[in-house]
Design a protein around this motif. Structure first.
Motif, PDB file in Angstrom:
ATOM      1  N   GLU A 260       0.991  -1.096  -0.116  1.00  0.00           N
ATOM      2  CA  GLU A 260      -0.048   0.092   0.017  1.00  0.00           C
ATOM      3  C   GLU A 260       0.782   1.256  -0.024  1.00  0.00           C
ATOM      4  OE1 GLU A 260      -4.016  -1.196   2.105  1.00  0.00           O
ATOM      5  OE2 GLU A 260      -2.250  -1.019   3.370  1.00  0.00           O
TER       6      GLU A 260
ATOM      7  N   ILE B 255       0.352   5.845   9.268  1.00  0.00           N
ATOM      8  CA  ILE B 255      -0.374   4.502   9.486  1.00  0.00           C
ATOM      9  C   ILE B 255      -0.075   3.990  10.767  1.00  0.00           C
ATOM     10  CG2 ILE B 255      -0.509   1.997   8.678  1.00  0.00           C
ATOM     11  CD1 ILE B 255       0.971   3.133   6.009  1.00  0.00           C
TER      12      ILE B 255
ATOM     13  N   ASN C 164      -4.319   2.944   1.838  1.00  0.00           N
ATOM     14  CA  ASN C 164      -4.346   2.311   3.312  1.00  0.00           C
ATOM     15  C   ASN C 164      -5.437   2.876   4.040  1.00  0.00           C
ATOM     16  OD1 ASN C 164      -3.882   1.153   5.775  1.00  0.00           O
ATOM     17  ND2 ASN C 164      -1.485   0.936   5.327  1.00  0.00           N
TER      18      ASN C 164
END
Lengths: 114, 116
Positions: free
Chosen positions: A2, A94, A27
């Motif tokens: 990703e 993330i 993501n």
């Protein structure tokens, strides 16, 4: 894997017009997004950020829009000026893993035509 | 200091030599990051420090690359036996906290490395 990507590598805009720089991310777990501006020969400079629980945030002459449905992020610059000429990077965070890991896209070069 | 400081700003070295790049983060920032940026490309994550520990070294390209941080302050990125493909800008960044999304990452001006 990703990653964050940008639709347009180069954008030319007339001085005084509004600029829109787009960014796609893949993501779905990303919870925080940042736009950076990088002028030639310099390090990236923070412009504006937005959390995933928001869909819009405004700063001085800049607005960031977040569409989580289509995983799209955009940076709008009002009344573009020559000093806005730079490469613009979007970045996604993330979470966790216990720390903040920011992934940057390739970048879009904004050229302002006087 | 007021911002992230990196040295040297420019370095030209011969292939096979070792180089050390230094980063002074913003005072009080617990998190420190190294990124690499090749000409005309995006930012490539190398390593992250939480205090003096490096929980994530996954971005280091090879065992020729290493980094350390001392006193929860200064960090050094070392490249051994440099190769031409190591030519890039090496950017250091820091943020106030770790483990919390939403911390702004502040970048230095970078160290421009050219391997000839």
């Amino acid at each position: 894997g990703e990653s964050v990507g940008l639709h347009l590598p180069t954008l030319s805009v007339q001085e005084g017009d509004n600029s829109i720089i787009n960014c796609a991310y893949s993501n779905s777990a990303s919870d925080y997004f940042i736009w950076y501006k990088q002028e030639s020969g310099k390090g990236p400079q923070f412009i504006i950020d937005i959390r995933s629980n928001m869909d819009k945030r405004q700063g001085q002459r800049v607005t960031v829009l977040l569409n989580k449905t289509v995983k799209h992020l955009s940076l709008q610059i009002a009344a573009t000026q020559p000093g806005d000429s730079a490469v613009y990077f979007c970045a996604e965070n993330i979470p966790p893993g216990g720390y903040q890991k920011v992934t940057f896209g390739i970048g879009t070069k904004l050229q302002v035509i006087p | 200091g007021a911002g992230v400081s990196q040295s040297p700003s420019n370095k030209v070295t011969e292939k096979g030599k070792d180089v050390e790049l230094r980063c002074d983060p913003i005072s009080g920032h617990t998190a420190l990051y190294w990124y690499r940026q090749r000409l005309g490309q995006g930012l490539e994550f190398l390593i992250y420090f939480q205090g003096n520990s490096a929980p994530d070294k996954s971005g280091l390209p090879s065992d020729r690359f290493s980094a350390e941080r001392t006193g929860e302050s200064v960090s050094t990125l070392t490249i051994q036996r440099t190769q031409q493909e190591d030519s890039a800008v090496y950017l250091c960044a820091s943020s106030l906290l770790w483990g919390l999304s939403g911390n702004t990452i502040y970048f230095g001006e970078g160290s421009w490395l050219t391997v000839v």
